[in-house]
Scaffold this active site. Sequence first.
Site, PDB file in Angstrom:
ATOM      1  N   GLU A  59      43.334  39.731  34.242  1.00  0.00           N
ATOM      2  CA  GLU A  59      42.894  38.414  34.699  1.00  0.00           C
ATOM      3  C   GLU A  59      43.026  37.457  33.519  1.00  0.00           C
ATOM      4  O   GLU A  59      42.662  37.808  32.397  1.00  0.00           O
ATOM      5  CB  GLU A  59      41.446  38.561  35.173  1.00  0.00           C
ATOM      6  N   ASN A 111      39.273  43.795  40.078  1.00  0.00           N
ATOM      7  CA  ASN A 111      37.856  43.429  40.021  1.00  0.00           C
ATOM      8  C   ASN A 111      37.158  44.036  41.242  1.00  0.00           C
ATOM      9  O   ASN A 111      37.686  43.986  42.355  1.00  0.00           O
ATOM     10  CB  ASN A 111      37.707  41.913  40.028  1.00  0.00           C
ATOM     11  N   HIS A 120      32.273  45.660  34.666  1.00  0.00           N
ATOM     12  CA  HIS A 120      32.564  46.369  35.920  1.00  0.00           C
ATOM     13  C   HIS A 120      32.084  47.822  35.908  1.00  0.00           C
ATOM     14  O   HIS A 120      32.893  48.737  36.087  1.00  0.00           O
ATOM     15  CB  HIS A 120      34.077  46.377  36.179  1.00  0.00           C
TER      16      HIS A 120
END
Length: 538
Positions: free
Chosen positions: A392, A516, A478
């Site tokens: 990202e 994600n 995460h």
Amino acid sequence: MSPSVSRRTFVTASLATGAAVAVGSEASPALAAPPAEVRSGPRIAVIGSGYGGAVAARSLAEAGRRVDLIEMGADWEAMSSSSGPVFPGMRSPNERSMWFKNRTDMPFSYLGGLDIINRPIRRAAGVLDIETFAGIKVYLGRGVGGGSLVNGGMAVTPSRSFFEKVLPSVDAAEMYDTYFPRARQQLLVTEPPLDIVMNSPWYQFARVSALQAKKVGYRHQLVPNVYDFDYLRKETFKQVPRSALVGEVMFGNNYGKRSLPKSILRTALATNRVNLIPMTEVTQLSQRPDGTFELSLRTIDFWGKETERRTAVYDRVVLAAGSEGTSRLLLKAKRYGTVKGLPDAIGQYWGPNGNVMLARRMWGYPTGMHQSTIPVLGVSNWDDSERSVFAEIAPFPTGIELHTGVYLAITNNPNTGKFTWDDQRRNVHLDWGPSHAKPGVDAVRAFFDPINRAHSGTAYRADVFERRQQFADYFTYHPLGGAVLGEATDLSGEVKGVPGLFVMDGSLIPAKIGVNPFVTITALAERNMDRLIAGHRF
Ligand SMILES: Cc1cc2nc3c(=O)[nH]c(=O)nc-3n(C[C@H](O)[C@H](O)[C@H](O)COP(=O)(O)OP(=O)(O)OC[C@H]3O[C@@H](n4cnc5c(N)ncnc54)[C@H](O)[C@@H]3O)c2cc1C
């Protein structure tokens, strides 16, 4: 007035009192007794109000069940009615920014190797937490809405081939035909409009990095988000108060972002069957001889002062406290024997979704003084091999031109960690460190080295991370695993050997998912709740 409304009103008053305490006495009100209600159906507790908890509460309420939704953090949405923005923004942190910390601790907070971005703050029940384990720091959201309050809103569906590798026992056709589309619809996900991505000065940083990746043959892709891009367009022209464009994200967004309290939790609460109990931590889970569950509850005020301790009994308990929260409650119950028959797989298959963060100095490539906090582009060579990277393109919104690209890379790191119970600290220990992270770091280096070689004046920046690390493998956004589907639970999330106890959050996913994670957590919870309700497990 419904129980949930009266409870929410009480908490608003309590938090408002907390604000007054800042300038006045240390007194705080005692917790009001819960309203009497006629019982119908099983007594159900959902612990934690992030993605898994929100779906569980909404599904049960829509099926006609009453639910206590217990959340250790604040009900920020209830504070919205008071004057002024709720959240402070990243450049002006205050006691609402972090969960009981004396100082902010941003993931990339150094410049020139100096910690000049973090600020001292008052300790209180702020929205961003960090759980510090021996080898890794885990960033988390605290409050009604869990991680949705602090995250970047990137709503990415994993590739089907990788999903099938990670969760082979789940029917992928059903997930991709029914549950991923439902999750995206429930979460209010949209694609970033091209006019914004291609032209907005606030996305210069994203375009520069995408073009450099394209030059060496990598794919770049639009990243869907829960942010309202029509709002973002209005922000650009100053028609509405700015949010993403003034650095709001990790300490909460005041406008524009459709976090869970504005999507799934709003639907759940509108049923009037969900009794929201914020500022209340479940400290222990026990099973009684009759098979019911007893929860030990500790309620605090905004400044951390304990206002009540009590126990409550439920017929069914849904654990949705996040990977580390759920693993902690289960491992504690296993260690002290308060729940018998818990499987040995509890605590296993943990991972940080292969997260590695990095920054690149890009002399000659302006990345923009002004940067939106909501990412819209990613770059990738993902082919399910261990060299796969999905990165990202993240903002670094300091308000000055830094000629710097920042990336949160997600890798297919094959290693897994493990939570165990630490008797001395009476807390979980997480077995994860640099040696576990190494395959992910190697993949990231192999991915970005060619980009640097192809662009003179570019190089890795070590001075924005702790200990001048070029590849920041010491923190994650995460956390996944610890009570994995099909291992610690059956194929619908009911804990093996303990009927009536369920897991419904990121703990179910073993270590990584290639993108994600919140869309997958949501979709899996939708699937599991459908199966459990249809199977009359509630
Ligand atoms: C800074 C940041 C950026 C991120 N960006 C993205 C992104 O752009 N896209 C994406 O997909 N993911 C992102 N994530 C990750 C995502 O937010 C998480 O994967 C997700 O929130 C996990 O959902 P969950 O349901 O497992 O638990 P959570 O959302 O963590 O919810 C758990 C809830 O349980 C509560 N709780 C814990 N223990 C207890 C207890 N004992 N008693 C009562 N309550 C308890 C917690 O306070 C929390 O509210 C980001 C995370 C962070 C921190």
